[in-house]
Design a protein around this motif. Structure first.
Motif, PDB file in Angstrom:
ATOM      1  N   PRO A  68      10.153  77.798 -26.666  1.00 29.17           N
ATOM      2  CA  PRO A  68      11.551  77.774 -27.152  1.00 29.17           C
ATOM      3  C   PRO A  68      11.694  77.206 -28.560  1.00 29.17           C
ATOM      4  O   PRO A  68      12.524  77.686 -29.337  1.00 29.17           O
ATOM      5  N   LEU A  69      10.883  76.194 -28.898  1.00 31.94           N
ATOM      6  CA  LEU A  69      10.992  75.569 -30.207  1.00 31.94           C
ATOM      7  C   LEU A  69      10.586  76.538 -31.316  1.00 31.94           C
ATOM      8  O   LEU A  69      11.266  76.669 -32.342  1.00 31.94           O
ATOM      9  N   LEU A  70       9.462  77.253 -31.107  1.00 35.54           N
ATOM     10  CA  LEU A  70       8.982  78.194 -32.108  1.00 35.54           C
ATOM     11  C   LEU A  70       9.909  79.413 -32.211  1.00 35.54           C
ATOM     12  O   LEU A  70      10.187  79.908 -33.301  1.00 35.54           O
ATOM     13  N   ALA A  71      10.387  79.904 -31.057  1.00 35.86           N
ATOM     14  CA  ALA A  71      11.289  81.054 -31.064  1.00 35.86           C
ATOM     15  C   ALA A  71      12.602  80.728 -31.776  1.00 35.86           C
ATOM     16  O   ALA A  71      13.143  81.542 -32.533  1.00 35.86           O
ATOM     17  N   ALA A  72      13.122  79.503 -31.541  1.00 35.29           N
ATOM     18  CA  ALA A  72      14.360  79.092 -32.206  1.00 35.29           C
ATOM     19  C   ALA A  72      14.154  78.990 -33.718  1.00 35.29           C
ATOM     20  O   ALA A  72      15.035  79.347 -34.506  1.00 35.29           O
ATOM     21  N   HIS A  73      12.982  78.521 -34.132  1.00 33.13           N
ATOM     22  CA  HIS A  73      12.687  78.408 -35.559  1.00 33.13           C
ATOM     23  C   HIS A  73      12.676  79.785 -36.227  1.00 33.13           C
ATOM     24  O   HIS A  73      13.249  79.962 -37.312  1.00 33.13           O
ATOM     25  N   LEU A  74      12.052  80.763 -35.568  1.00 33.06           N
ATOM     26  CA  LEU A  74      12.011  82.110 -36.142  1.00 33.06           C
ATOM     27  C   LEU A  74      13.406  82.715 -36.216  1.00 33.06           C
ATOM     28  O   LEU A  74      13.775  83.340 -37.213  1.00 33.06           O
ATOM     29  N   GLY A  75      14.192  82.562 -35.148  1.00 35.06           N
ATOM     30  CA  GLY A  75      15.531  83.127 -35.149  1.00 35.06           C
ATOM     31  C   GLY A  75      16.425  82.510 -36.206  1.00 35.06           C
ATOM     32  O   GLY A  75      17.126  83.212 -36.949  1.00 35.06           O
ATOM     33  N   LYS A  76      16.412  81.176 -36.305  1.00 40.41           N
ATOM     34  CA  LYS A  76      17.240  80.503 -37.303  1.00 40.41           C
ATOM     35  C   LYS A  76      16.779  80.838 -38.721  1.00 40.41           C
ATOM     36  O   LYS A  76      17.586  81.018 -39.631  1.00 40.41           O
ATOM     37  N   GLY A  77      15.454  80.900 -38.915  1.00 39.32           N
ATOM     38  CA  GLY A  77      14.950  81.225 -40.244  1.00 39.32           C
ATOM     39  C   GLY A  77      15.355  82.605 -40.700  1.00 39.32           C
ATOM     40  O   GLY A  77      15.733  82.806 -41.859  1.00 39.32           O
ATOM     41  N   HIS A  78      15.326  83.577 -39.760  1.00 39.30           N
ATOM     42  CA  HIS A  78      15.732  84.935 -40.114  1.00 39.30           C
ATOM     43  C   HIS A  78      17.225  84.994 -40.422  1.00 39.30           C
ATOM     44  O   HIS A  78      17.638  85.603 -41.425  1.00 39.30           O
ATOM     45  N   ASP A  79      18.043  84.363 -39.578  1.00 36.82           N
ATOM     46  CA  ASP A  79      19.493  84.368 -39.807  1.00 36.82           C
ATOM     47  C   ASP A  79      19.839  83.710 -41.137  1.00 36.82           C
ATOM     48  O   ASP A  79      20.728  84.163 -41.863  1.00 36.82           O
ATOM     49  N   LYS A  80      19.131  82.622 -41.468  1.00 34.32           N
ATOM     50  CA  LYS A  80      19.413  81.917 -42.716  1.00 34.32           C
ATOM     51  C   LYS A  80      19.026  82.773 -43.916  1.00 34.32           C
ATOM     52  O   LYS A  80      19.744  82.827 -44.922  1.00 34.32           O
ATOM     53  N   ALA A  81      17.890  83.492 -43.810  1.00 32.85           N
ATOM     54  CA  ALA A  81      17.467  84.348 -44.913  1.00 32.85           C
ATOM     55  C   ALA A  81      18.460  85.485 -45.135  1.00 32.85           C
ATOM     56  O   ALA A  81      18.820  85.799 -46.275  1.00 32.85           O
ATOM     57  N   VAL A  82      18.924  86.097 -44.052  1.00 30.73           N
ATOM     58  CA  VAL A  82      19.903  87.181 -44.171  1.00 30.73           C
ATOM     59  C   VAL A  82      21.203  86.657 -44.768  1.00 30.73           C
ATOM     60  O   VAL A  82      21.815  87.290 -45.642  1.00 30.73           O
ATOM     61  N   SER A  83      21.649  85.473 -44.332  1.00 28.91           N
ATOM     62  CA  SER A  83      22.877  84.890 -44.867  1.00 28.91           C
ATOM     63  C   SER A  83      22.740  84.614 -46.357  1.00 28.91           C
ATOM     64  O   SER A  83      23.676  84.866 -47.128  1.00 28.91           O
ATOM     65  N   ASN A  84      21.597  84.117 -46.781  1.00 34.45           N
ATOM     66  CA  ASN A  84      21.383  83.826 -48.199  1.00 34.45           C
ATOM     67  C   ASN A  84      21.408  85.097 -49.042  1.00 34.45           C
ATOM     68  O   ASN A  84      21.911  85.099 -50.171  1.00 34.45           O
ATOM     69  N   PHE A  85      20.864  86.204 -48.494  1.00 42.28           N
ATOM     70  CA  PHE A  85      20.885  87.467 -49.217  1.00 42.28           C
ATOM     71  C   PHE A  85      22.317  87.956 -49.397  1.00 42.28           C
ATOM     72  O   PHE A  85      22.698  88.447 -50.461  1.00 42.28           O
ATOM     73  N   HIS A  86      23.138  87.816 -48.347  1.00 42.13           N
ATOM     74  CA  HIS A  86      24.534  88.234 -48.458  1.00 42.13           C
ATOM     75  C   HIS A  86      25.285  87.376 -49.466  1.00 42.13           C
ATOM     76  O   HIS A  86      26.126  87.875 -50.220  1.00 42.13           O
ATOM     77  N   VAL A  87      24.993  86.082 -49.491  1.00 44.12           N
ATOM     78  CA  VAL A  87      25.654  85.187 -50.437  1.00 44.12           C
ATOM     79  C   VAL A  87      25.274  85.548 -51.872  1.00 44.12           C
ATOM     80  O   VAL A  87      26.123  85.622 -52.768  1.00 44.12           O
ATOM     81  N   SER A  88      23.978  85.773 -52.107  1.00 41.91           N
ATOM     82  CA  SER A  88      23.532  86.089 -53.457  1.00 41.91           C
ATOM     83  C   SER A  88      24.012  87.453 -53.927  1.00 41.91           C
ATOM     84  O   SER A  88      24.197  87.679 -55.127  1.00 41.91           O
TER      85      SER A  88
END
Length: 376
Positions: A68-88
């Motif tokens: 669960p810890l590793l899966a949550a890290h991958l999911g949050k990291g992907h969501d954060k990267a997508v959000s940053n792309f939309h912001v930029s």
């Protein structure tokens, strides 16, 4: 529809394939399949299985996703990267700054996973700024309201030994833009079924009108590769269509002709179609759909023997809002009331009671049909 709307509509599909004679496709495909002996089929199957095997990375993938810890890290990291792309990408508006990940809070296991991901040399592995062109938020048509997993049968149509499986999607125009469409369903048919089966299987609220409302025109018309198919006599839908075309111009740029066979007699075997090409369907007066063939394939041993057509996807239906308050879903459909400016006009119960009964004689008040998914 003006030329601009037509071009916008066409750009939502395609590119279309070459013209496919389904009857010839079935014959050639089955002959080649029968000519191949069992030993050769087994060898081809093993070659495909070996080529597509992911056994080399299966264990490492499951070790990550089962943690669960590793899966949550991958999911949050992907969501954060997508959000940053939309912001930029949104440079014209004031937005919050892109978030930065803080590696110091990583546990040892997460840090090791991140280091292994950063060490991947494949350039396509990481998202870049051009990725924003291919990202969008999920739409209503992406969801599936079918209650059970897998296909849902709708009738007792049986698959014969000479049948291939045909997958098609049905698109409807959206209310807020006439030149855009949304997918309303996706189904799979066996090739011995007819165009009438397509019409009967399409989930459409217009076909479920209460008996108190009698549409001015009934039946169905389907335009497919220059031919018009219908389930009425020749003076029905097609007669009105050709009369309208003749009134527009004496010289039509496209050759359109009536089909000698109606919807009930026209099996898929007899058709010439293109994949990813929208074909126009109209029924019950002016209810329009676009039928798009997605796939034609040989039957697999795992395919069901009966129950065709099968529903593969049905998105959740959007309820019409009341035309009066535009706040809550409509409950009544009012037909023939000159006070409303349109007929039929959908209203919620409160707005209709506030207006009071009409003094006109031919006003009909009909409950709005509730959208529902096909029964599983």
């Amino acid at each position: 529809m003006n030329p601009g709307q037509a071009q916008t509509l066409e750009s939502l599909f395609g590119p279309p394939s070459e013209l496919i004679d389904i009857g010839k496709f079935v014959g050639c495909a089955l002959n080649q399949d029968q000519a191949r002996d069992e030993g050769e089929r087994d060898n081809v199957a093993h070659e495909i299985e070996d080529e597509c095997s992911v056994d080399g990375i299966r264990e490492s993938l499951f070790n990550v996703w089962n943690n669960p810890l590793l899966a949550a890290h991958l999911g949050k990291g992907h969501d954060k990267a997508v959000s940053n792309f939309h912001v930029s990408a949104n440079l014209t508006k004031r937005t919050r700054k892109a978030e930065k990940s803080v590696s110091s809070t990583f546990s040892s296991g997460v840090e090791e996973l991140q280091q292994s991901l950063d060490a991947v040399e494949l350039k396509a592995f990481r998202l870049n700024t051009d990725s924003i062109l291919f990202m969008r938020t999920s739409k209503n048509s992406d969801y599936n309201v079918l209650e059970k997993k897998g296909p849902v049968k709708t009738s007792d149509g049986a698959k014969g030994s000479q049948d291939v499986i045909i997958t098609l999607s049905v698109y409807d125009k959206v209310a807020w833009a006439a030149s855009y469409v949304k997918r309303s369903s996706q189904m799979s048919f066996c090739s011995s079924q007819t165009l009438e089966d397509v019409y009967r299987s399409i989930p459409c609220l217009t076909k479920e009108m209460p008996s108190g409302y009698d549409p001015s025109t009934s039946g169905c018309l389907l335009y497919l590769e220059g031919k018009v198919y219908q389930n009425e006599e020749q003076d029905g839908y097609s007669g009105k269509l050709f009369s309208h075309l003749d009134s527009l111009s004496k010289r039509r740029p496209n050759i359109i002709e009536r089909s000698n066979a109606n919807l009930h007699d026209s099996t898929f075997h007899s058709l010439n179609i293109r994949l990813r090409e929208p074909y126009w369907m109209v029924h019950s007066g002016n209810c329009e759909h676009f039928v798009v063939f997605d796939q034609i394939r040989l039957a697999h041993i795992a395919d069901p023997l009966s129950g065709y057509p099968f529903f593969l996807q049905v998105p959740p239906a959007l309820l019409d809002l009341c035309r009066g308050c535009t706040k809550v879903p409509a409950y009544w459909s009012i037909v023939g009331d000159i006070r409303l400016g349109e007929s039929p006009c959908v209203l919620c119960d409160f707005c209709w009671k506030s207006m009071g009964d009409s003094e006109e004689e031919n006003v009909k008040v009909i409950p709005v049909t509730k959208p529902r998914a096909p029964a599983s």
